[in-house]
Design an enzyme around this catalytic site. Structure first.
Site, mmCIF file in Angstrom:
data_model
loop_
_atom_site.group_PDB
_atom_site.id
_atom_site.type_symbol
_atom_site.label_atom_id
_atom_site.label_comp_id
_atom_site.label_asym_id
_atom_site.label_seq_id
_atom_site.Cartn_x
_atom_site.Cartn_y
_atom_site.Cartn_z
ATOM 1 N N GLU A 1 0.800 -1.231 0.000
ATOM 2 C CA GLU A 1 0.000 0.000 0.000
ATOM 3 C C GLU A 1 0.827 1.273 0.000
ATOM 4 O OE1 GLU A 1 -0.336 -2.509 2.249
ATOM 5 O OE2 GLU A 1 -2.282 -2.381 3.240
ATOM 6 N N ASP B 1 -1.926 -5.101 3.607
ATOM 7 C CA ASP B 1 -2.023 -5.413 5.039
ATOM 8 C C ASP B 1 -2.883 -6.650 5.303
ATOM 9 O OD1 ASP B 1 -0.407 -3.318 5.748
ATOM 10 O OD2 ASP B 1 -2.032 -1.956 6.272
ATOM 11 N N ASP C 1 -5.594 -7.717 6.737
ATOM 12 C CA ASP C 1 -6.930 -7.554 7.305
ATOM 13 C C ASP C 1 -7.946 -7.426 6.171
ATOM 14 O OD1 ASP C 1 -6.447 -5.022 6.312
ATOM 15 O OD2 ASP C 1 -6.387 -4.032 8.268
ATOM 16 N N GLU D 1 -9.462 -4.838 4.875
ATOM 17 C CA GLU D 1 -9.152 -3.773 3.915
ATOM 18 C C GLU D 1 -8.006 -4.190 3.007
ATOM 19 O OE1 GLU D 1 -10.885 -0.943 3.415
ATOM 20 O OE2 GLU D 1 -12.265 -1.672 4.950
ATOM 21 N N TYR E 1 1.566 -5.775 13.370
ATOM 22 C CA TYR E 1 0.445 -5.049 12.767
ATOM 23 C C TYR E 1 -0.458 -4.458 13.840
ATOM 24 C CZ TYR E 1 -3.160 -3.914 9.373
ATOM 25 O OH TYR E 1 -4.058 -3.239 8.581
ATOM 26 N N ARG F 1 -3.597 -3.118 13.720
ATOM 27 C CA ARG F 1 -5.071 -3.222 13.703
ATOM 28 C C ARG F 1 -5.446 -4.657 14.025
ATOM 29 N NH1 ARG F 1 -4.064 0.299 9.339
ATOM 30 N NH2 ARG F 1 -4.783 2.420 9.792
ATOM 31 N N HIS G 1 -4.452 -12.129 13.608
ATOM 32 C CA HIS G 1 -3.154 -11.534 13.913
ATOM 33 C C HIS G 1 -2.783 -11.775 15.358
ATOM 34 C CE1 HIS G 1 -5.456 -8.559 11.268
ATOM 35 N NE2 HIS G 1 -4.816 -9.368 10.468
#
Length: 694
Positions: free
Chosen positions: A9, A82, A84, A86, A298, A300, A345
């Protein structure tokens, strides 16, 4: 010659990963999402199974061309967004744009950006997880339906520029409800009696506890005077001494919400700042000869799980640095906090415990170092042995009454040698020692101090409290907390007063309309249930189209009813007594991101604005002429300064008090702790409690 293209990203992440992978890999950044629903329309075909109409995000054309050109030069593409929902959606959109085969194992995920973690991830690529993609897509469409269907109604019936949202509206409702509780609160009187007693030469305090063998609450002065009358000739004798050990266990390692809460308490960080700095630490920091390294995992996540490798590293570090006694008999395992926690995670931890904060300081900015230190200390402490406290409870008979004193001291620091979790009042745990006391000892009374108190209303939400409340209720997910808090302030629905949220008149008005016409959107159980449904989509046990269909069936009926029944509300600006010095018209009160301010009623022809100055009734301690007024910094933080500025440059983050220190004559300031509000001298050790805890 490179034979593989890796897409992440951000440029920072691309730079870090590129150094690990070497010359056979081209690493490019997509700069976040490349496609989204259009802003100009709802972008969802509701009658066609909620089919989304994605468009390329404006400004991404050159990036996409660069990615497509790079794709032509390589044999294989890896999508390393990432780990997750998103990130999975970004990977899916990229795969669609680059025309990758859905069956291709092109998805690479890693929880930490270290050389070993990245290289291991590229050994085991997988297919794009369509359940994760569908969960993200369902959430995005659900939010679009709520926002793009309710917001136009609010524009038409209330005021232009308003919006509603699944999570943001619930957050405002919580603040609105709490404000109503505060307004409706009726203080109740209660009293305490503190005995200052001497055991030999040592003075200590004990509180009135019971009379005639029964615990007694003191509700008024008459009851207190009756107790005091009975104590006039009383002898104070120790009736019972209880001593025992108490274990205190460490807090689990951080998840997203607890990191935001603790950074607010200890570092005074807003939630958005916490996530921004954490992102920098995750994506990679240049460490001199070691190169670029991601310092934390990570950020989140709502899982407290820790990998066995990290646990083993923590064990070796703790034993070597602090000794065997500071490591528990068995490694600590933290159970998931919530039933719907996503365990994909780990918890937020340092990528290597060996990188101690002091060693990293020269490579980090002040904010990066402070947050890294917080993460590092919390994780180390989470793996350490419990603290042991010696506690003593002493009951003292005085005629028919009993007073009670409690004390504690640290016997073994354990995890507290490294870190202790903060609280919303900013207090720390200190030893409260009692002198050596034994049953039958006679004590001398120095003083009896009766004191009147009043119960306080429930506390307004700070950012930390609101994040905690949303998390406990199952509203939103780790990635949503920070943007939600930003949105409700930008919309002018809430303001911050002394670090606490208060609803604005506009916020109250919008919530009242939502309560009447869209109660489900504000219903905590309903919203938490929807979050659970989205989690089930992610787990592959629910169909995303069915979840949206079930929601929209009742939502559509509400929309039709609201369109017909909601009355148009005209909001008029409140006119002040002040005159605009530029054009002569009256100034009116407006609501901004940080609360009310004054603006010219002649806008847009005259754009004059002024802050609302609040005189706190204190003469400036520096110039002795000016008055202290409450001001706000550019970031909305309240501070106090002299109204004679710039002639007088007095400034203070703490609220000055009118009376000088009775001990040394210096300025007193107002502070808060778990026992309430107190005055403290800026020069000497004088401290005086003035209000009980809220």
């Amino acid at each position: 010659m490179a034979d593989s293209l890796v897409i992440v990203e951000s440029p920072a992440k691309a730079k870090t990963i590129g150094k690990y992978l070497g010359s056979k890999f081209i690493v490019k950044a997509s700069m976040g999402h490349i496609r989204d629903l259009p802003k100009s329309q709802i972008g969802v075909e509701i009658n066609n199974n909620f089919e989304p109409k994605y468009i390329t995000i404006r400004g991404k054309g050159s990036i996409l061309k660069e990615l497509k050109d790079a794709r032509k030069k390589v044999k294989r593409v890896y999508l390393a967004a990432d780990p997750d929902r998103e990130g999975e959606a970004i990977a899916w959109h990229l795969a669609h744009y680059l025309e990758l085969d859905e069956a291709e194992e092109c998805r690479v995920v890693f929880n930490e950006i270290t050389k070993q973690a990245v290289k291991d991830a590229f050994k085991t690529p997988r297919k794009i997880d369509l359940d994760l993609v569908n969960a993200q897509q369902a959430r995005r469409i659900l939010d679009r339906l709520v926002g793009y269907k309710i917001s136009p109604l609010l524009w038409k019936k209330v005021k232009k520029g308003l919006s509603a949202g699944r999570v943001q509206s619930v957050a405002v409702k919580l603040i609105y409800d709490r404000e109503n509780e505060v307004k409706a609160f009726v203080p109740e009187e209660y009293w305490s009696i503190t005995a200052k007693l001497l055991a030999g030469a040592s003075e200590f305090e004990a509180k009135f506890h019971s009379i005639h063998g029964e615990k007694k609450e003191l509700n008024n002065e008459q009851e207190v005077n009756e107790i005091l009358k009975g104590l006039e000739k009383a002898k104070y004798v120790i009736q019972e001494v209880k001593e025992k050990e108490r274990l205190r266990n460490p807090s689990p390692p951080f998840i997203t919400s607890s990191l935001q809460q603790e950074a607010a308490r200890k570092l005074n960080f807003r939630a958005s700042k916490t996530m921004s700095v954490a992102q920098q630490l995750y994506e990679g920091i240049e460490l001199g000869s070691e190169g670029t390294v991601g310092l934390i995992t990570y950020m989140r996540t709502d899982s407290t799980r820790v990998s066995p490798i990290a646990q083993e590293e923590a064990k070796d570090f703790i034993v070597n640095k602090y000794g065997d006694a500071f490591y528990p008999e068995t490694p600590r395992v933290y159970i998931k906090k919530a039933a719907n926690a996503q365990d994909a995670h780990e918890a937020i931890r340092p990528s290597s415990i060996l990188r101690e904060p002091d060693q990293m300081k020269e490579h980090l900015s002040r904010d990066q170092h402070r947050l890294y230190k917080l993460v590092w200390e919390r994780f180390v402490a989470s793996q350490m042995a419990s603290a042991i406290l010696d506690t003593m409870t002493v009951d003292i008979s005085a005629g028919d009454a009993v007073f009670r004193a409690a004390g504690s001291k640290m016997k073994f620091a354990g995890f507290m040698k490294v870190y202790v979790e903060g609280n919303d009042d900013g207090t720390t745990e200190e030893d409260k020692l009692l002198p050596p006391l034994q049953k039958g000892d006679k004590l001398k009374k120095n003083q009896l101090e009766p004191k009147q108190h009043f119960t306080q209303p429930p506390p307004r939400y700070t950012e930390a409290r609101l994040v905690k409340a949303l998390e406990e209720m199952g509203i939103g997910r780790p990635s949503t907390y920070a943007p939600t808090l930003e949105t409700i302030q930008k919309r002018g629905y809430v303001a911050i007063d002394e670090k606490k949220f208060v609803p604005t008149e506009l916020g109250e008005l919008v919530i009242q309309q939502m309560i009447e016409y869209f109660p489900e959107i504000l219903d905590i159980e309903f919203t938490a249930h929807m979050e659970g449904e989205l989690d089930n989509v992610e787990g592959g046990t629910e169909n995303w189209v069915k979840v949206l269909g079930d929601f929209y069936e009742s939502f559509e009926k509400r929309l039709v009813f609201a369109e017909e029944e909601m009355e148009k509300i005209e909001i008029k600006d409140e006119v002040s007594d002040e005159i605009c010095e530029k054009c002569g018209l009256h100034l009116v009160y407006k609501m901004g991101r940080f609360g009310k301010f004054l603006a010219c009623s002649g806008f847009p022809d005259c754009r004059n604005t002024k802050p609302i100055v609040k005189d706190i009734g204190v003469i400036c301690p520096t110039c002795k002429v000016g008055h202290i007024i409450e001001r706000r910094s550019k970031k909305g933080r309240i501070f106090y300064g002299c109204d004679q500025y710039p002639a007088c440059e007095f400034v203070s983050w703490d609220k000055p008090v009118e009376q000088p220190c009775p001990k040394c004559g210096s300025m007193l300031i107002e502070k808060r702790n778990k026992n309430g509000v107190f005055h403290q001298c800026v020069q000497c050790d004088f401290k005086e409690e003035i209000q009980e805890n809220d």
